[in-house]
Design an enzyme around this catalytic site. Structure first.
Site, PDB file in Angstrom:
ATOM      1  N   GLY A   1      -4.643  -4.424  -3.304  1.00  0.00           N
ATOM      2  CA  GLY A   1      -4.931  -4.772  -1.911  1.00  0.00           C
ATOM      3  C   GLY A   1      -4.421  -3.719  -0.944  1.00  0.00           C
TER       4      GLY A   1
ATOM      5  CG  HIS B   1      -5.868   3.265   1.273  1.00  0.00           C
ATOM      6  ND1 HIS B   1      -6.589   4.047   0.399  1.00  0.00           N
ATOM      7  CD2 HIS B   1      -4.719   2.945   0.619  1.00  0.00           C
ATOM      8  CE1 HIS B   1      -5.905   4.213  -0.709  1.00  0.00           C
ATOM      9  NE2 HIS B   1      -4.766   3.545  -0.628  1.00  0.00           N
TER      10      HIS B   1
ATOM     11  CG  HIS C   1      -8.027   0.891  -2.238  1.00  0.00           C
ATOM     12  ND1 HIS C   1      -7.019   0.831  -1.311  1.00  0.00           N
ATOM     13  CD2 HIS C   1      -7.429   0.812  -3.455  1.00  0.00           C
ATOM     14  CE1 HIS C   1      -5.864   0.703  -1.926  1.00  0.00           C
ATOM     15  NE2 HIS C   1      -6.074   0.703  -3.233  1.00  0.00           N
TER      16      HIS C   1
ATOM     17  CD  GLN D   1       1.414  -2.338 -10.916  1.00  0.00           C
ATOM     18  OE1 GLN D   1       0.494  -2.929 -11.477  1.00  0.00           O
ATOM     19  NE2 GLN D   1       1.198  -1.241 -10.223  1.00  0.00           N
TER      20      GLN D   1
ATOM     21  CG  LEU E   1      -6.063   7.991   2.563  1.00  0.00           C
ATOM     22  CD1 LEU E   1      -7.495   7.459   2.657  1.00  0.00           C
ATOM     23  CD2 LEU E   1      -5.295   7.642   3.829  1.00  0.00           C
TER      24      LEU E   1
ATOM     25  NE  ARG F   1       5.185   1.533  -3.424  1.00  0.00           N
ATOM     26  CZ  ARG F   1       4.674   1.258  -4.632  1.00  0.00           C
ATOM     27  NH1 ARG F   1       3.749   2.026  -5.140  1.00  0.00           N
ATOM     28  NH2 ARG F   1       5.100   0.220  -5.314  1.00  0.00           N
TER      29      ARG F   1
HETATM   30  O1  PAF Z   1      -3.125   1.494  -8.832  1.00  0.00           O
HETATM   31  C1  PAF Z   1      -2.951   0.286  -8.558  1.00  0.00           C
HETATM   32  O2  PAF Z   1      -3.230  -0.185  -7.460  1.00  0.00           O
HETATM   33  C2  PAF Z   1      -2.348  -0.625  -9.609  1.00  0.00           C
HETATM   34  O3  PAF Z   1      -1.419   0.046 -10.394  1.00  0.00           O
HETATM   35  C3  PAF Z   1      -3.412  -1.307 -10.487  1.00  0.00           C
HETATM   36  C4  PAF Z   1      -4.205  -0.313 -11.307  1.00  0.00           C
HETATM   37  C5  PAF Z   1      -4.358  -2.120  -9.610  1.00  0.00           C
HETATM   38  C6  PAF Z   1      -2.741  -2.269 -11.469  1.00  0.00           C
HETATM   39  O4  PAF Z   1      -2.014  -3.251 -10.808  1.00  0.00           O
END
Ligand code: PAF
Length: 291
Positions: A28, A31, A34, A58, A194, A197
């Site tokens: 999510g 930006h 994505h 993670q 981009l 964070r």
């Molecule tokens: O790159 C990311 O945003 C995350 O590491 C992913 C691949 C969605 C896994 O949670």
């Protein structure tokens, strides 16, 4: 002898076009990086699924899980406006049945260096959620199709180079029927790569962070325009641009994440220049893929 390829050809009907599904896995806070993955998926597939899930496994206990930016409504609006078919935004209970599940480890040689050195549990968490997402896509395609399985493509950005390479390795090693598509880094108007964070940076920190893309773009210029490929010369140049910043790592790596110079070369060819810096606990990554 029975080969893996026999399994695939035995099921192929060469006259029928296989429908294509594109998966864009995200956490999510979408930006333009994505957006470029989503647009490419929409252009090249029949159905596009965007997953939005801030994956707890993670993050280590000391990391920013609670304060990780969450902008679900805005993300859904963007997906809708782009023409995404399905937004899959599960909660943690849907994705994890317990905290004692079967887990996956990344390869020792790739998963515990660079980002994995600073975040030793990170790639195990990434692989676990990515494999779950892949399997959900595969099984729902299988059930929803009377005729044929979809062919599935998953879109990942080159910005998280180590993640991309480790996911590609998982797909290869576990014979997953998924095509991983590697997408170019997207930069902001000031050239910072981009990342969700980036919102953590104050204006002053952002100014400091700009040394990172300056170093990357300088190395690109030296290689492409001036054909300077000597690894030590290039590193010295990047070092001088990043002077005064906390450099977590900065070197040239093969696609197996072996140090390029240990691979027996002094020249930067078919490798990736990977850099990470930390500004007041905010880690920033950037890289350059070199032909
Ligand atoms: O790159 C990311 O945003 C995350 O590491 C992913 C691949 C969605 C896994 O949670």
């Amino acid at each position: 002898m029975f080969k893996k390829s026999h399994l695939i050809t035995a099921h192929k009907d060469h006259n029928r076009a296989v429908p294509k599904l594109g998966l864009v896995p995200t956490m999510g806070a979408l930006h333009n990086g994505h957006k470029s993955l989503i647009e490419s998926s929409i252009k090249n597939n029949d159905v596009t699924v965007v997953s939005i899930f801030v994956n707890p496994t993670q993050f280590s206990p000391t990391e920013d899980l609670a304060k990780y930016p969450r902008t679900l409504e805005k993300d859904i609006e963007l997906c809708t406006s782009l023409g995404v078919d399905i937004v899959f935004a599960p909660d943690a209970k849907e994705m994890y049945s317990s905290n004692d599940e079967v887990t996956l480890n990344p390869p020792k040689s790739m998963g515990y260096i660079l980002e994995g050195y600073y975040r030793p549990t990170h790639f195990a968490g990434v692989l676990q959620i990515v494999l779950k997402l892949f399997n959900l896509m595969l099984s729902s395609c299988y059930h929803s199709s009377q005729t044929d399985a979809y062919s599935i493509r998953a879109y990942f950005g080159k910005k998280d180079a180590q993640q991309l390479l480790i996911v590609q390795k998982m797909v290869h090693d576990l014979y997953l029927p998924i095509e991983v598509i590697a997408m170019p880094i997207v930069r902001d108007t000031d050239s910072l790569a981009l990342s969700s964070r980036n919102v953590y940076l104050t204006p002053t920190q952002r100014q400091q962070a700009l040394a990172l893309p300056r170093a990357i773009l300088r190395i690109e210029h030296l290689i492409v325009q001036e054909n300077i490929r000597d690894i030590e010369t290039l590193k010295a140049e990047a070092n001088s641009i990043l002077q005064g910043l906390q450099i977590d790592y900065m070197d040239f790596y093969t696609h197996n994440l072996t140090l390029a110079k240990e691979y027996g070369t002094r020249e930067a060819r078919k490798c990736i220049f990977l850099v990470a810096i930390t500004i007041d606990k905010i880690r920033l990554l950037d890289n350059l893929w070199i032909e």
